[in-house]
Design a protein around this motif. Sequence first.
Motif, PDB file in Angstrom:
ATOM      1  N   SER A  13       0.825  -1.205   0.000  1.00 22.30           N
ATOM      2  CA  SER A  13       0.000   0.000   0.000  1.00 22.30           C
ATOM      3  C   SER A  13       0.860   1.257   0.000  1.00 22.30           C
ATOM      4  O   SER A  13       0.593   2.209  -0.743  1.00 22.30           O
ATOM      5  CB  SER A  13      -0.925  -0.003   1.221  1.00 22.30           C
ATOM      6  OG  SER A  13      -1.729   1.141   1.235  1.00 22.30           O
ATOM      7  N   GLN A  14       1.912   1.257   0.815  1.00 22.15           N
ATOM      8  CA  GLN A  14       2.821   2.412   0.852  1.00 22.15           C
ATOM      9  C   GLN A  14       3.507   2.621  -0.488  1.00 22.15           C
ATOM     10  O   GLN A  14       3.620   3.751  -0.969  1.00 22.15           O
ATOM     11  CB  GLN A  14       3.869   2.228   1.944  1.00 22.15           C
ATOM     12  CG  GLN A  14       3.324   2.329   3.337  1.00 22.15           C
ATOM     13  CD  GLN A  14       4.361   1.970   4.397  1.00 22.15           C
ATOM     14  OE1 GLN A  14       5.530   1.743   4.099  1.00 22.15           O
ATOM     15  NE2 GLN A  14       3.930   1.923   5.649  1.00 22.15           N
ATOM     16  N   ILE A  15       3.961   1.538  -1.099  1.00 21.43           N
ATOM     17  CA  ILE A  15       4.613   1.631  -2.408  1.00 21.43           C
ATOM     18  C   ILE A  15       3.621   2.155  -3.442  1.00 21.43           C
ATOM     19  O   ILE A  15       3.940   3.045  -4.233  1.00 21.43           O
ATOM     20  CB  ILE A  15       5.174   0.258  -2.843  1.00 21.43           C
ATOM     21  CG1 ILE A  15       6.369  -0.121  -1.961  1.00 21.43           C
ATOM     22  CG2 ILE A  15       5.580   0.269  -4.320  1.00 21.43           C
ATOM     23  CD1 ILE A  15       6.817  -1.571  -2.107  1.00 21.43           C
ATOM     24  N   ASN A  16       2.411   1.613  -3.417  1.00 19.93           N
ATOM     25  CA  ASN A  16       1.402   2.026  -4.385  1.00 19.93           C
ATOM     26  C   ASN A  16       0.983   3.478  -4.197  1.00 19.93           C
ATOM     27  O   ASN A  16       0.736   4.178  -5.167  1.00 19.93           O
ATOM     28  CB  ASN A  16       0.189   1.107  -4.310  1.00 19.93           C
ATOM     29  CG  ASN A  16      -0.088   0.423  -5.612  1.00 19.93           C
ATOM     30  OD1 ASN A  16       0.702   0.515  -6.550  1.00 19.93           O
ATOM     31  ND2 ASN A  16      -1.198  -0.262  -5.692  1.00 19.93           N
ATOM     32  N   GLU A  17       0.893   3.932  -2.953  1.00 22.35           N
ATOM     33  CA  GLU A  17       0.550   5.331  -2.691  1.00 22.35           C
ATOM     34  C   GLU A  17       1.595   6.260  -3.281  1.00 22.35           C
ATOM     35  O   GLU A  17       1.267   7.318  -3.809  1.00 22.35           O
ATOM     36  CB  GLU A  17       0.401   5.581  -1.190  1.00 22.35           C
ATOM     37  CG  GLU A  17      -0.886   5.039  -0.615  1.00 22.35           C
ATOM     38  CD  GLU A  17      -0.965   5.201   0.889  1.00 22.35           C
ATOM     39  OE1 GLU A  17      -0.104   5.896   1.486  1.00 22.35           O
ATOM     40  OE2 GLU A  17      -1.883   4.613   1.477  1.00 22.35           O
ATOM     41  N   SER A  18       2.863   5.857  -3.219  1.00 21.68           N
ATOM     42  CA  SER A  18       3.914   6.687  -3.799  1.00 21.68           C
ATOM     43  C   SER A  18       3.819   6.708  -5.324  1.00 21.68           C
ATOM     44  O   SER A  18       4.337   7.608  -5.974  1.00 21.68           O
ATOM     45  CB  SER A  18       5.304   6.215  -3.351  1.00 21.68           C
ATOM     46  OG  SER A  18       5.620   4.974  -3.935  1.00 21.68           O
ATOM     47  N   MET A  35      -2.505  -5.566  -8.221  1.00 16.44           N
ATOM     48  CA  MET A  35      -2.433  -4.421  -7.317  1.00 16.44           C
ATOM     49  C   MET A  35      -1.694  -3.239  -7.944  1.00 16.44           C
ATOM     50  O   MET A  35      -1.573  -2.190  -7.331  1.00 16.44           O
ATOM     51  CB  MET A  35      -1.728  -4.811  -6.013  1.00 16.44           C
ATOM     52  CG  MET A  35      -2.463  -5.794  -5.177  1.00 16.44           C
ATOM     53  SD  MET A  35      -1.482  -6.111  -3.671  1.00 16.44           S
ATOM     54  CE  MET A  35      -2.414  -7.428  -2.937  1.00 16.44           C
ATOM     55  N   GLY A  36      -1.149  -3.442  -9.124  1.00 16.15           N
ATOM     56  CA  GLY A  36      -0.416  -2.374  -9.795  1.00 16.15           C
ATOM     57  C   GLY A  36       1.053  -2.308  -9.427  1.00 16.15           C
ATOM     58  O   GLY A  36       1.717  -1.301  -9.660  1.00 16.15           O
ATOM     59  N   ILE A  37       1.572  -3.395  -8.846  1.00 16.65           N
ATOM     60  CA  ILE A  37       2.973  -3.427  -8.434  1.00 16.65           C
ATOM     61  C   ILE A  37       3.834  -3.849  -9.625  1.00 16.65           C
ATOM     62  O   ILE A  37       3.602  -4.889 -10.236  1.00 16.65           O
ATOM     63  CB  ILE A  37       3.161  -4.404  -7.253  1.00 16.65           C
ATOM     64  CG1 ILE A  37       2.390  -3.909  -6.028  1.00 16.65           C
ATOM     65  CG2 ILE A  37       4.635  -4.593  -6.912  1.00 16.65           C
ATOM     66  CD1 ILE A  37       2.821  -2.566  -5.509  1.00 16.65           C
ATOM     67  N   SER A  38       4.818  -3.044  -9.935  1.00 18.81           N
ATOM     68  CA  SER A  38       5.744  -3.355 -11.035  1.00 18.81           C
ATOM     69  C   SER A  38       6.892  -4.209 -10.516  1.00 18.81           C
ATOM     70  O   SER A  38       7.051  -4.398  -9.303  1.00 18.81           O
ATOM     71  CB  SER A  38       6.299  -2.065 -11.638  1.00 18.81           C
ATOM     72  OG  SER A  38       7.204  -1.455 -10.726  1.00 18.81           O
ATOM     73  N   SER A  39       7.716  -4.690 -11.429  1.00 23.21           N
ATOM     74  CA  SER A  39       8.864  -5.491 -11.010  1.00 23.21           C
ATOM     75  C   SER A  39       9.847  -4.660 -10.181  1.00 23.21           C
ATOM     76  O   SER A  39      10.451  -5.169  -9.237  1.00 23.21           O
ATOM     77  CB  SER A  39       9.562  -6.110 -12.220  1.00 23.21           C
ATOM     78  OG  SER A  39       9.951  -5.112 -13.134  1.00 23.21           O
ATOM     79  N   LEU A  40       9.979  -3.374 -10.495  1.00 19.81           N
ATOM     80  CA  LEU A  40      10.854  -2.506  -9.691  1.00 19.81           C
ATOM     81  C   LEU A  40      10.280  -2.287  -8.292  1.00 19.81           C
ATOM     82  O   LEU A  40      11.016  -2.256  -7.304  1.00 19.81           O
ATOM     83  CB  LEU A  40      11.081  -1.170 -10.392  1.00 19.81           C
ATOM     84  CG  LEU A  40      11.907  -1.233 -11.670  1.00 19.81           C
ATOM     85  CD1 LEU A  40      11.980   0.141 -12.331  1.00 19.81           C
ATOM     86  CD2 LEU A  40      13.292  -1.777 -11.397  1.00 19.81           C
ATOM     87  N   LEU A  45      10.152  -3.896  -2.436  1.00 21.40           N
ATOM     88  CA  LEU A  45       9.480  -4.663  -1.383  1.00 21.40           C
ATOM     89  C   LEU A  45      10.396  -5.740  -0.819  1.00 21.40           C
ATOM     90  O   LEU A  45      10.499  -5.913   0.403  1.00 21.40           O
ATOM     91  CB  LEU A  45       8.194  -5.286  -1.933  1.00 21.40           C
ATOM     92  CG  LEU A  45       7.409  -6.183  -0.990  1.00 21.40           C
ATOM     93  CD1 LEU A  45       6.920  -5.402   0.229  1.00 21.40           C
ATOM     94  CD2 LEU A  45       6.246  -6.828  -1.729  1.00 21.40           C
ATOM     95  N   ILE A  46      11.104  -6.464  -1.695  1.00 24.13           N
ATOM     96  CA  ILE A  46      12.018  -7.519  -1.256  1.00 24.13           C
ATOM     97  C   ILE A  46      13.117  -6.944  -0.358  1.00 24.13           C
ATOM     98  O   ILE A  46      13.443  -7.511   0.690  1.00 24.13           O
ATOM     99  CB  ILE A  46      12.637  -8.260  -2.469  1.00 24.13           C
ATOM    100  CG1 ILE A  46      11.575  -9.071  -3.207  1.00 24.13           C
ATOM    101  CG2 ILE A  46      13.811  -9.143  -2.040  1.00 24.13           C
ATOM    102  CD1 ILE A  46      10.957 -10.181  -2.391  1.00 24.13           C
ATOM    103  N   ALA A  63      11.819 -14.078  -8.281  1.00 22.07           N
ATOM    104  CA  ALA A  63      11.123 -14.182  -9.564  1.00 22.07           C
ATOM    105  C   ALA A  63       9.759 -13.517  -9.444  1.00 22.07           C
ATOM    106  O   ALA A  63       8.913 -13.926  -8.658  1.00 22.07           O
ATOM    107  CB  ALA A  63      10.987 -15.635  -9.981  1.00 22.07           C
ATOM    108  N   PHE A  64       9.551 -12.471 -10.234  1.00 17.38           N
ATOM    109  CA  PHE A  64       8.300 -11.718 -10.212  1.00 17.38           C
ATOM    110  C   PHE A  64       7.403 -12.272 -11.301  1.00 17.38           C
ATOM    111  O   PHE A  64       7.768 -12.297 -12.469  1.00 17.38           O
ATOM    112  CB  PHE A  64       8.595 -10.231 -10.469  1.00 17.38           C
ATOM    113  CG  PHE A  64       7.380  -9.353 -10.429  1.00 17.38           C
ATOM    114  CD1 PHE A  64       6.778  -9.058  -9.232  1.00 17.38           C
ATOM    115  CD2 PHE A  64       6.856  -8.817 -11.598  1.00 17.38           C
ATOM    116  CE1 PHE A  64       5.666  -8.234  -9.179  1.00 17.38           C
ATOM    117  CE2 PHE A  64       5.752  -7.996 -11.560  1.00 17.38           C
ATOM    118  CZ  PHE A  64       5.146  -7.704 -10.354  1.00 17.38           C
TER     119      PHE A  64
END
Length: 90
Positions: A13-18, A35-40, A45-46, A63-64
Amino acid sequence: MKTIDKWILNKVSQINESNNGAVAGFDSDTPFVAMGISSLDYIQLIIEIENEFNIELDDETLAFGNELCCGKLADVIKRKLGRVYKNEDK
């Protein structure tokens, strides 16, 4: 929902808000891609997971893919933490 799952969802959520996105209504079984999370974002997150839990995740964990979700990642973390605690007992 388990604590590690919640922690991961909070970080996502924090990553997505940014990125001006949101993860409201998603759960631990929702794929990161949905959720809209990219590989970067996933690499970020990792890194946060490794720092928070003081673990190093294996390459296969990095592996994404389309099916990767908070629940699956939380299971990997729990297994890794179990190994860390077992190794500390020796």
